[in-house]
Design a protein around this motif. Structure first.
Motif, PDB file in Angstrom:
ATOM      1  N   THR A   1       0.832  -1.198   0.000  1.00  0.00           N
ATOM      2  CA  THR A   1       0.000   0.000   0.000  1.00  0.00           C
ATOM      3  C   THR A   1       0.871   1.255   0.000  1.00  0.00           C
ATOM      4  O   THR A   1       0.635   2.202  -0.767  1.00  0.00           O
ATOM      5  N   ALA A   2       1.894   1.238   0.833  1.00  0.00           N
ATOM      6  CA  ALA A   2       2.780   2.400   0.914  1.00  0.00           C
ATOM      7  C   ALA A   2       3.465   2.650  -0.422  1.00  0.00           C
ATOM      8  O   ALA A   2       3.581   3.799  -0.880  1.00  0.00           O
ATOM      9  N   ALA A   3       3.916   1.574  -1.052  1.00  0.00           N
ATOM     10  CA  ALA A   3       4.604   1.716  -2.334  1.00  0.00           C
ATOM     11  C   ALA A   3       3.669   2.311  -3.379  1.00  0.00           C
ATOM     12  O   ALA A   3       4.066   3.161  -4.189  1.00  0.00           O
ATOM     13  N   ILE A   4       2.417   1.852  -3.359  1.00  0.00           N
ATOM     14  CA  ILE A   4       1.463   2.375  -4.334  1.00  0.00           C
ATOM     15  C   ILE A   4       1.182   3.852  -4.077  1.00  0.00           C
ATOM     16  O   ILE A   4       1.095   4.664  -5.007  1.00  0.00           O
ATOM     17  N   LYS A   5       1.078   4.203  -2.809  1.00  0.00           N
ATOM     18  CA  LYS A   5       0.856   5.616  -2.474  1.00  0.00           C
ATOM     19  C   LYS A   5       1.997   6.480  -3.003  1.00  0.00           C
ATOM     20  O   LYS A   5       1.773   7.542  -3.594  1.00  0.00           O
ATOM     21  N   THR A   6       3.197   6.018  -2.777  1.00  0.00           N
ATOM     22  CA  THR A   6       4.360   6.762  -3.256  1.00  0.00           C
ATOM     23  C   THR A   6       4.288   6.953  -4.767  1.00  0.00           C
ATOM     24  O   THR A   6       4.500   8.065  -5.282  1.00  0.00           O
ATOM     25  N   LEU A   7       3.965   5.862  -5.446  1.00  0.00           N
ATOM     26  CA  LEU A   7       3.863   5.931  -6.903  1.00  0.00           C
ATOM     27  C   LEU A   7       2.814   6.966  -7.328  1.00  0.00           C
ATOM     28  O   LEU A   7       3.056   7.801  -8.207  1.00  0.00           O
ATOM     29  N   LEU A   8       1.668   6.901  -6.687  1.00  0.00           N
ATOM     30  CA  LEU A   8       0.573   7.795  -7.077  1.00  0.00           C
ATOM     31  C   LEU A   8       0.915   9.258  -6.785  1.00  0.00           C
ATOM     32  O   LEU A   8       0.452  10.163  -7.484  1.00  0.00           O
ATOM     33  N   GLN A   9       1.707   9.481  -5.765  1.00  0.00           N
ATOM     34  CA  GLN A   9       2.096  10.858  -5.451  1.00  0.00           C
ATOM     35  C   GLN A   9       3.158  11.366  -6.406  1.00  0.00           C
ATOM     36  O   GLN A   9       3.146  12.526  -6.804  1.00  0.00           O
ATOM     37  N   ARG A  10       4.065  10.457  -6.778  1.00  0.00           N
ATOM     38  CA  ARG A  10       5.123  10.852  -7.692  1.00  0.00           C
ATOM     39  C   ARG A  10       4.564  11.109  -9.078  1.00  0.00           C
ATOM     40  O   ARG A  10       5.027  11.989  -9.799  1.00  0.00           O
ATOM     41  N   ARG A  11       3.568  10.302  -9.448  1.00  0.00           N
ATOM     42  CA  ARG A  11       2.990  10.418 -10.776  1.00  0.00           C
ATOM     43  C   ARG A  11       1.491  10.693 -10.695  1.00  0.00           C
ATOM     44  O   ARG A  11       0.672   9.805 -10.888  1.00  0.00           O
ATOM     45  N   PRO A  12       1.127  11.947 -10.426  1.00  0.00           N
ATOM     46  CA  PRO A  12      -0.294  12.274 -10.277  1.00  0.00           C
ATOM     47  C   PRO A  12      -1.073  12.122 -11.576  1.00  0.00           C
ATOM     48  O   PRO A  12      -2.304  12.179 -11.561  1.00  0.00           O
ATOM     49  N   ASP A  13      -0.370  11.912 -12.675  1.00  0.00           N
ATOM     50  CA  ASP A  13      -1.090  11.734 -13.940  1.00  0.00           C
ATOM     51  C   ASP A  13      -1.638  10.327 -14.124  1.00  0.00           C
ATOM     52  O   ASP A  13      -2.386  10.065 -15.060  1.00  0.00           O
ATOM     53  N   ILE A  14      -1.308   9.411 -13.216  1.00  0.00           N
ATOM     54  CA  ILE A  14      -1.819   8.044 -13.346  1.00  0.00           C
ATOM     55  C   ILE A  14      -3.335   8.044 -13.167  1.00  0.00           C
ATOM     56  O   ILE A  14      -3.850   8.563 -12.183  1.00  0.00           O
ATOM     57  N   ASP A  15      -4.028   7.489 -14.151  1.00  0.00           N
ATOM     58  CA  ASP A  15      -5.487   7.451 -14.055  1.00  0.00           C
ATOM     59  C   ASP A  15      -6.041   6.029 -14.152  1.00  0.00           C
ATOM     60  O   ASP A  15      -7.245   5.827 -14.262  1.00  0.00           O
TER      61      ASP A  15
ATOM     62  N   PHE B   1      -3.634  -1.352 -12.910  1.00  0.00           N
ATOM     63  CA  PHE B   1      -3.904  -2.742 -13.223  1.00  0.00           C
ATOM     64  C   PHE B   1      -3.060  -3.593 -12.280  1.00  0.00           C
ATOM     65  O   PHE B   1      -1.831  -3.571 -12.337  1.00  0.00           O
ATOM     66  N   ALA B   2      -3.735  -4.307 -11.386  1.00  0.00           N
ATOM     67  CA  ALA B   2      -3.024  -5.105 -10.382  1.00  0.00           C
ATOM     68  C   ALA B   2      -2.974  -6.558 -10.841  1.00  0.00           C
ATOM     69  O   ALA B   2      -3.987  -7.141 -11.201  1.00  0.00           O
ATOM     70  N   SER B   3      -1.778  -7.119 -10.808  1.00  0.00           N
ATOM     71  CA  SER B   3      -1.638  -8.489 -11.307  1.00  0.00           C
ATOM     72  C   SER B   3      -2.036  -9.534 -10.270  1.00  0.00           C
ATOM     73  O   SER B   3      -2.037 -10.724 -10.577  1.00  0.00           O
ATOM     74  N   THR B   4      -2.340  -9.101  -9.052  1.00  0.00           N
ATOM     75  CA  THR B   4      -2.849 -10.044  -8.042  1.00  0.00           C
ATOM     76  C   THR B   4      -3.934  -9.358  -7.216  1.00  0.00           C
ATOM     77  O   THR B   4      -3.985  -8.127  -7.127  1.00  0.00           O
ATOM     78  N   GLY B   5      -4.768 -10.167  -6.610  1.00  0.00           N
ATOM     79  CA  GLY B   5      -5.868  -9.645  -5.808  1.00  0.00           C
ATOM     80  C   GLY B   5      -5.377  -8.857  -4.613  1.00  0.00           C
ATOM     81  O   GLY B   5      -5.948  -7.821  -4.231  1.00  0.00           O
ATOM     82  N   ARG B   6      -4.306  -9.332  -4.063  1.00  0.00           N
ATOM     83  CA  ARG B   6      -3.692  -8.667  -2.928  1.00  0.00           C
ATOM     84  C   ARG B   6      -3.289  -7.235  -3.277  1.00  0.00           C
ATOM     85  O   ARG B   6      -3.530  -6.293  -2.521  1.00  0.00           O
ATOM     86  N   LEU B   7      -2.682  -7.094  -4.446  1.00  0.00           N
ATOM     87  CA  LEU B   7      -2.252  -5.758  -4.876  1.00  0.00           C
ATOM     88  C   LEU B   7      -3.456  -4.887  -5.214  1.00  0.00           C
ATOM     89  O   LEU B   7      -3.422  -3.666  -4.997  1.00  0.00           O
ATOM     90  N   ALA B   8      -4.520  -5.504  -5.723  1.00  0.00           N
ATOM     91  CA  ALA B   8      -5.713  -4.719  -6.035  1.00  0.00           C
ATOM     92  C   ALA B   8      -6.282  -4.106  -4.762  1.00  0.00           C
ATOM     93  O   ALA B   8      -6.680  -2.937  -4.737  1.00  0.00           O
ATOM     94  N   LEU B   9      -6.274  -4.885  -3.695  1.00  0.00           N
ATOM     95  CA  LEU B   9      -6.808  -4.365  -2.437  1.00  0.00           C
ATOM     96  C   LEU B   9      -5.890  -3.295  -1.857  1.00  0.00           C
ATOM     97  O   LEU B   9      -6.349  -2.295  -1.309  1.00  0.00           O
ATOM     98  N   SER B  10      -4.587  -3.513  -1.999  1.00  0.00           N
ATOM     99  CA  SER B  10      -3.658  -2.476  -1.557  1.00  0.00           C
ATOM    100  C   SER B  10      -3.885  -1.202  -2.359  1.00  0.00           C
ATOM    101  O   SER B  10      -3.767  -0.088  -1.831  1.00  0.00           O
ATOM    102  N   ALA B  11      -4.206  -1.356  -3.636  1.00  0.00           N
ATOM    103  CA  ALA B  11      -4.478  -0.192  -4.475  1.00  0.00           C
ATOM    104  C   ALA B  11      -5.706   0.559  -3.946  1.00  0.00           C
ATOM    105  O   ALA B  11      -5.713   1.789  -3.856  1.00  0.00           O
TER     106      ALA B  11
END
Lengths: 387, 387
Positions: B263-277, B280-290
């Motif tokens: 979750t933390a990693a995804i947050k960092t990514l989303l903050q670094r790249r606010p243009d992400i709209d 796509f999570a390759s596992t269910g676990r990552l989808a929930l973290s998203a």
DNA sequence: TTGAAAGCGTTACCAG
DNA sequence: CTGGTAACGCTTTCAA
């Protein structure tokens, strides 16, 4: 919508040469009948020693020269010698395996409990034979019978929902196979159990609904035959009593069908008794069916009706609304049950009912029980996705 | 909030007499050391017959008089005779057990797959030895080594995330233990595999995001070492290409830590790249973290950002908003893998790569990818519960 | 139709 | 320190 083969499938089914495989410098043919794996006797012959000597050398037994040990172990490593589990098991009367008998594995509580069990089993060098009963008494009895006679050194069990009597476990236990019940226990056998404080937890959950303003709290349960269900039901009833409410048998819904059937049953109940303003689900599965039923009937949680349930769902907080839960320490329950079992296996002492443990559940209040109840039966259907 | 012991605990830990137990008319003492269970030899002595005769009578072998069969089987039933699994296993070189090696069991995909495997195993009179690798290569190798030499007649495997090479499986396979990989497969061993159409499914999922208006779709993956992860990634890349977009390596997030770390990693990514709209999570676990990350950052799904992921979560529809998923036929994958394995066990023929199967995943569109994207980065936090 | 004996692969015991 | 032998519980020849 099924993903079609519209896109070129880039050959995920491949053909391999499959004759020789070279890995880590060793060349092993893929042959059948099997390259019979090396036995102790063969190893001994190869070394010009007696198999008894080799056996002791391998297990680092006393009275073996350091030089011999070294030679033996080197050769064993080279030939990838592995002792035959069944042979030594037969000889030692030890299987190094425990049986885990559970209704199902596709359930958070059980899969977490299995994680806990596995941790302890691995620490003790044991394997897990997992048997599913699918909540069927017959399957449970059948499986249990097969666990007698050397297949396992001990058994952990959570009873099937429709269990009628623990006669089949008595056979195990009377033959010296130690037995620990967890969560869904039987009170008819004098062995150790690991449970949650079901009565207290159910009392607290019901109390929470009542003190949040609910007046008509229905209780959803899976099966009345298990002591666990009864404990929870008794907690529910006690909380009602403490609030000066008497038990209304019409508010007890016993259902143990598929999720869809449960949802249908809950819908019927909610339609027959529109005065219900609180639902207490004794299992996570029923709590989700309750959500589904409310969603389909357009009953808004928590405004129209509040919901709480026993559940180990990690993502209760991502539900709409977040589900208030009574969460059992599933991992710890599995771990403690396994620890009790191994204490009996290792010390070869029987397990006593007095060793039983009770671990506390945690009441986690989230959105589904928040706010004071507004009696507005005509709320629109819950719409969360933006179409 | 821990449920306290405020309410009188009505004796859930009880003491039982524990001397004699009378059930079904039999009286068996709870004793240790074990009432050694009856052996074939004892049964034979009791009947005044040779153990070989009794053995044949029990297994309904030919050349035994009907009368003897009747007597033997009656006595066996009365004494609750059960053959010793390890003794007959040793003799017949059959364990009637299969090994199931999976990263974890507390995951919908694997628990469903295990259900499918169990169905087939039970039909064949087999037990399941379940081994967890916790996504560790070392554990996987260790466990696999222990599965050699008679403990199991065949093995089903889904590889650990950090798997480096299938050398340890080669040892199994070269010794004639049939092997089927499922879902997380290795392409280095010439045996059968059961997989999903990962490339196609990932292509479709990405395509769905893009045609819903997303321009910057990030791909979340667990580990780059597995062929399965690569197939999905290749599908993702191909879909980007089809839309005239080039791969931006900055939009690839590889994370395989705890849920919180992801979750933390995804947050960092989303903050670094606010243009992400789109995610796509390759596992269910990552989808929930998203989901968690978006919730914590106040990014509204699907308005600000759309999310889709591989997942077998039954309750995806109860999430807020309902999660669009690519759902694998987990139960069927387990079942088919087991069927392949048993065909090899029973016919004593090796498994070929050409027997591999690919089962289609299903793309289920729900709320998390609906609506056209509105670029409003300052949306308020998602508030679903009514406080 | 039944029984005796060998052997599956290992380990424990007792000699040497 | 090492080797032979027996035994774990069962099945499968082979003989009677």
């Amino acid at each position: 919508m099924l993903v079609s083969q519209a896109i070129p499938n880039l050959g995920s089914v491949q053909v391999y040469p499959g004759f020789l495989l070279s890995l880590q410098g060793s060349f092993l043919p893929f042959s059948f009948p099997p390259v019979s794996s090396v036995t102790l006797k063969q190893l001994a012959q190869q070394l010009g020693l007696a198999s008894s000597t080799v056996s002791r050398a391998l297990r680092n037994g006393a009275d073996i020269s350091a030089e011999t040990k070294r030679r033996v172990q080197a050769m064993a490593a080279e030939l990838h010698y592995q002792p035959h589990a069944y042979a030594s098991g037969l000889r030692n009367q030890l299987s190094h395996t425990i049986g885990v008998v559970v209704p199902e594995v596709n359930d958070r509580f059980f899969s977490l409990a299995i994680d806990g069990i596995e941790e302890v089993a691995r620490q003790n060098g044991y394997h897990m034979l997992i048997c599913l009963t699918h909540d069927s008494y017959d399957l449970e009895a059948q499986v249990t019978r097969q666990l007698t006679r050397g297949r396992v050194d001990g058994v952990l069990i959570s009873l099937a929902g429709e269990t009628q009597g623990p006669a089949h476990f008595e056979q195990l236990s009377s033959r010296g196979v130690p037995l620990v019940f967890f969560d869904r226990v039987s009170d008819a056998l004098g062995t150790a159990t690991v449970t949650t404080n079901d009565f207290d937890a159910a009392y607290q959950a019901t109390e929470h609904l009542l003190s949040s303003g609910c007046r008509r709290v229905a209780y959803l349960l899976m099966s009345g035959k298990l002591s666990i269900g009864n404990q929870r039901q008794r907690g529910y009833e006690a909380a009602l009593g403490a609030h000066g409410l008497s038990l209304d048998p019409d508010l007890l819904l016993e259902s143990s069908g598929s999720n869809d059937e449960n949802t249908a049953a809950i819908k019927t109940l909610l339609q027959r008794r529109p005065d219900i303003d609180g639902l207490f689900a004794s299992t996570g599965r029923l709590a989700l069916s309750a959500y589904q039923a409310c969603q389909e009937l357009g009953r808004v949680i928590p405004q129209d009706i509040k919901v709480i349930g026993f559940s180990n769902l990690e993502i209760a907080s991502l539900l709409a609304p977040p589900l208030s839960t009574v969460t059992q320490p599933a991992y710890e329950i599995g771990r403690e049950a396994a620890r009790l079992l191994f204490s009996a296996i290792i010390e070869k002492k029987p397990l006593l009912a007095t060793q039983s443990m009770e671990l506390p559940a945690e009441l986690i209040v989230r959105g589904s029980t928040m706010g004071s109840p507004v009696v507005s039966k005509t709320a629109p259907a819950q719409q969360l996705a933006t179409p």
